[in-house]
Design a protein around this motif. Structure first.
Motif, short mmCIF file in Angstrom:
data_model
loop_
_atom_site.label_atom_id
_atom_site.label_comp_id
_atom_site.label_asym_id
_atom_site.label_seq_id
_atom_site.Cartn_x
_atom_site.Cartn_y
_atom_site.Cartn_z
N HIS A 99 0.93 -1.30 -0.05
CA HIS A 99 -0.26 0.09 0.15
C HIS A 99 0.96 0.83 -0.48
CE1 HIS A 99 -4.02 2.36 0.64
NE2 HIS A 99 -2.91 2.81 1.59
N THR A 100 1.94 1.39 0.36
CA THR A 100 3.39 2.71 0.75
C THR A 100 3.38 1.99 -0.38
OG1 THR A 100 2.93 1.86 3.11
CG2 THR A 100 5.06 3.31 1.83
N LEU A 101 3.65 1.47 -1.17
CA LEU A 101 4.64 0.94 -2.23
C LEU A 101 3.71 2.00 -3.10
CD1 LEU A 101 7.18 0.68 -4.02
CD2 LEU A 101 6.69 -1.32 -4.27
N LYS A 102 2.36 1.93 -3.51
CA LYS A 102 2.03 2.09 -4.33
C LYS A 102 1.45 3.59 -4.71
CE LYS A 102 -2.56 0.88 -3.94
NZ LYS A 102 -3.36 0.80 -3.93
N GLY A 103 1.26 3.91 -3.22
CA GLY A 103 0.92 5.61 -3.00
C GLY A 103 2.26 6.42 -3.50
N ASN A 104 3.36 5.93 -3.63
CA ASN A 104 4.65 6.60 -2.97
C ASN A 104 5.09 6.80 -4.84
OD1 ASN A 104 4.59 7.55 -0.36
ND2 ASN A 104 6.28 5.83 0.08
N ALA A 105 4.43 5.69 -5.39
CA ALA A 105 4.95 5.63 -7.15
C ALA A 105 4.15 6.23 -7.62
CB ALA A 105 5.18 3.75 -7.02
N GLY A 106 2.46 6.07 -7.15
CA GLY A 106 1.94 7.30 -7.53
C GLY A 106 1.81 8.36 -8.05
N THR A 107 2.72 8.91 -6.38
CA THR A 107 2.30 10.34 -6.54
C THR A 107 3.85 11.05 -7.72
OG1 THR A 107 2.55 10.59 -3.92
CG2 THR A 107 3.47 12.18 -4.61
N LEU A 108 5.02 9.71 -7.52
CA LEU A 108 5.93 10.26 -8.62
C LEU A 108 5.91 9.58 -10.18
CD1 LEU A 108 9.19 9.48 -5.91
CD2 LEU A 108 7.65 11.71 -6.41
N GLY A 109 4.66 9.24 -10.28
CA GLY A 109 4.10 8.94 -11.88
C GLY A 109 4.78 7.06 -11.75
N VAL A 110 6.15 6.64 -10.99
CA VAL A 110 6.29 4.94 -11.19
C VAL A 110 4.74 4.19 -11.70
CG1 VAL A 110 8.15 3.68 -10.50
CG2 VAL A 110 8.46 6.34 -9.79
N LYS A 111 4.62 4.15 -13.09
CA LYS A 111 3.59 3.48 -13.22
C LYS A 111 3.23 2.10 -12.98
CE LYS A 111 0.88 6.87 -13.44
NZ LYS A 111 -0.64 7.15 -12.58
N SER A 112 4.08 1.86 -13.57
CA SER A 112 5.72 -0.05 -13.14
C SER A 112 5.24 -0.35 -12.35
CB SER A 112 6.24 -0.10 -14.15
OG SER A 112 7.79 0.82 -13.96
N LEU A 113 5.66 0.44 -11.07
CA LEU A 113 5.89 -0.40 -9.68
C LEU A 113 4.21 -0.27 -9.04
CD1 LEU A 113 9.50 0.68 -8.38
CD2 LEU A 113 8.67 -1.16 -10.22
N GLU A 114 3.43 1.42 -9.46
CA GLU A 114 2.69 1.37 -8.37
C GLU A 114 0.98 0.60 -8.72
OE1 GLU A 114 -0.97 4.63 -8.71
OE2 GLU A 114 0.33 4.66 -10.86
N LYS A 115 1.51 0.00 -10.60
CA LYS A 115 0.11 -1.15 -11.32
C LYS A 115 0.75 -2.79 -10.66
CE LYS A 115 -1.25 -2.54 -15.24
NZ LYS A 115 -1.49 -2.63 -17.15
N LEU A 116 2.09 -3.01 -10.52
CA LEU A 116 2.91 -3.83 -9.95
C LEU A 116 1.79 -3.94 -8.85
CD1 LEU A 116 6.24 -4.75 -11.73
CD2 LEU A 116 3.31 -6.27 -12.02
N ALA A 117 2.66 -3.18 -8.05
CA ALA A 117 2.15 -3.14 -6.56
C ALA A 117 0.59 -3.04 -5.91
CB ALA A 117 2.57 -1.80 -5.74
#
Length: 392
Positions: free
Chosen positions: A336-354
């Protein structure tokens, strides 16, 4: 608005349902024309009749439920009630302790006509043409940003700093109170959902301090225009919805501090990127990166991603180790933390996988957990190898 209600009801259902339980979503059209009914059924801990009477009362549980341990069970339900009424429907619950719950709501809906669709499209265009605002750095306002999330706090800080605003940071409600005692701020931006002490409680305590207190703007995922009077009654002076949009945030600040604001005549901010620079969007969303470039220099952006790299590596490593001991709650928390932080910075690949792995775990799909976490680590390693070249 329907999605906002559904998001609240389903997240609560998942949170309070045991691992061997289930959550079901039902949708139907009633006999009455244009009335739709949606229900979220769970096999969770259930709710007593006495507690059911309090569920939909605005702020009745905010001292507890807006902290992250019980997020969404008080303020979110009250706003869901308001939304359903605004859409011509109702909301309710049927539940018994240890027997699960059924939260339901209804809405009136009909097909939009051509004029309504045109008005909707025009509204989107108006929102995209918000004037660019900056602040006089010679006589800069002093603003306190209160948010427990490091990356959100730093991104907001750079948006303000790049616009000529002097900032101070607090990572908790308690820290914010101490800083207000020591400093004179022109404005306070207050996150609502924080552990231990939520933003509304912190605001109440700040208002008790015997000195001139500036306007306090709530930053909340639950807010909307119709809630203004209720937020004001709890001590907030204004609010802005999350996720924060940079131009809207600056416009909100300017409305409270017009003596500091300067409106740019330029329609477009030069973000330093060529128009055809659309490569590598798989790893980092170019639109998000462009927004960051408007309000932060290259070194600052680089520091954001470097901190994200360090924190994400720790989160993913902990997930892999937790999988060895079947500590699913730890994995869900980290994802959940990884998804949120990745979304804030636009790291879509990691956000989507998380998000995908998180969804699988919530649906009791455990068979591919180790494979999926290793795939997440592989994509993270790809990110670390390439992100500096992308943001350069």
């Amino acid at each position: 608005r329907i999605l906002q209600i559904l998001s609240n009801l389903t997240s609560n259902a998942l949170k309070f349902t045991e691992k061997n339980g289930q959550v079901l979503l039902h949708a139907s059209k009633e006999l009455k024309d244009n009335l739709y009914r949606i229900a979220v059924e769970d096999t969770g801990i259930g709710i007593s009749q006495n507690d059911q009477q309090k569920l939909f009362q605005l702020f009745s549980q905010v001292d507890n439920s807006s902290t992250k341990n019980f997020s969404g069970t008080g303020l979110g339900l009250a706003i869901s009630k308001q939304l359903s009424h605004m859409m011509g429907g109702e909301i309710g619950v049927s539940s018994e302790p240890d027997e699960g719950s059924v939260f339901w709501f209804s809405v009136m809906g009909e097909k939009a006509n051509g004029d309504q669709i045109d008005e909707y499209d025009e509204d989107k265009i108006r929102k995209s043409q918000v004037k660019k605002i900056r602040f006089n750095s010679v006589n800069a306002p002093f603003i306190l940003i209160v948010d427990d999330n490091t990356i959100n706090r730093q991104v907001a800080n750079q948006i303000l700093a790049k616009s000529g605003i002097k900032t101070d940071l607090a990572s908790s409600g308690e820290a914010a109170i101490e800083k207000v005692k020591l400093n004179d701020y022109d404005l306070i931006l207050m996150d609502i959902q924080m552990p231990n002490m939520d933003g509304i409680t912190a605001t109440r305590e700040i208002k008790k301090i015997k000195k001139k207190i500036p306007a306090i703007i709530a930053m909340t995922a639950y807010s909307m225009k119709e809630d203004e009077e209720k937020f004001l009654s709890q001590g907030m002076d204004d609010y802005i919805a999350k996720p924060i949009v940079a131009d809207f945030l600056l416009a909100k600040i300017a409305s409270h501090l017009p003596e500091f604001a300067v409106t740019d005549n330029e329609d477009k901010v030069d973000d330093g990127l060529s128009d055809n620079n659309t490569t590598e969007t798989e790893l980092i969303n170019q639109d998000v990166l462009n927004q960051l470039r408007k309000y932060a220099d290259n070194e600052t952006i680089k520091s954001f991603f470097e901190e994200f790299e360090i924190e994400s590596k720790s989160l993913i490593t902990e997930c892999i180790n937790a999988a060895k001991t079947s500590d699913i709650s730890k994995i869900l928390s980290n994802l959940h933390t990884l998804k949120g932080n990745a979304g804030t910075l636009g790291v879509k690949s990691l956000e989507k996988l998380a998000k995908t792995i998180e969804d699988d775990l919530k649906n009791q799909k455990l068979e591919d957990l180790n494979v999926n976490l290793n795939y997440l680590l592989k994509n993270f390693n790809k990110f670390t190898d390439e992100y500096q070249a992308i943001i350069k």
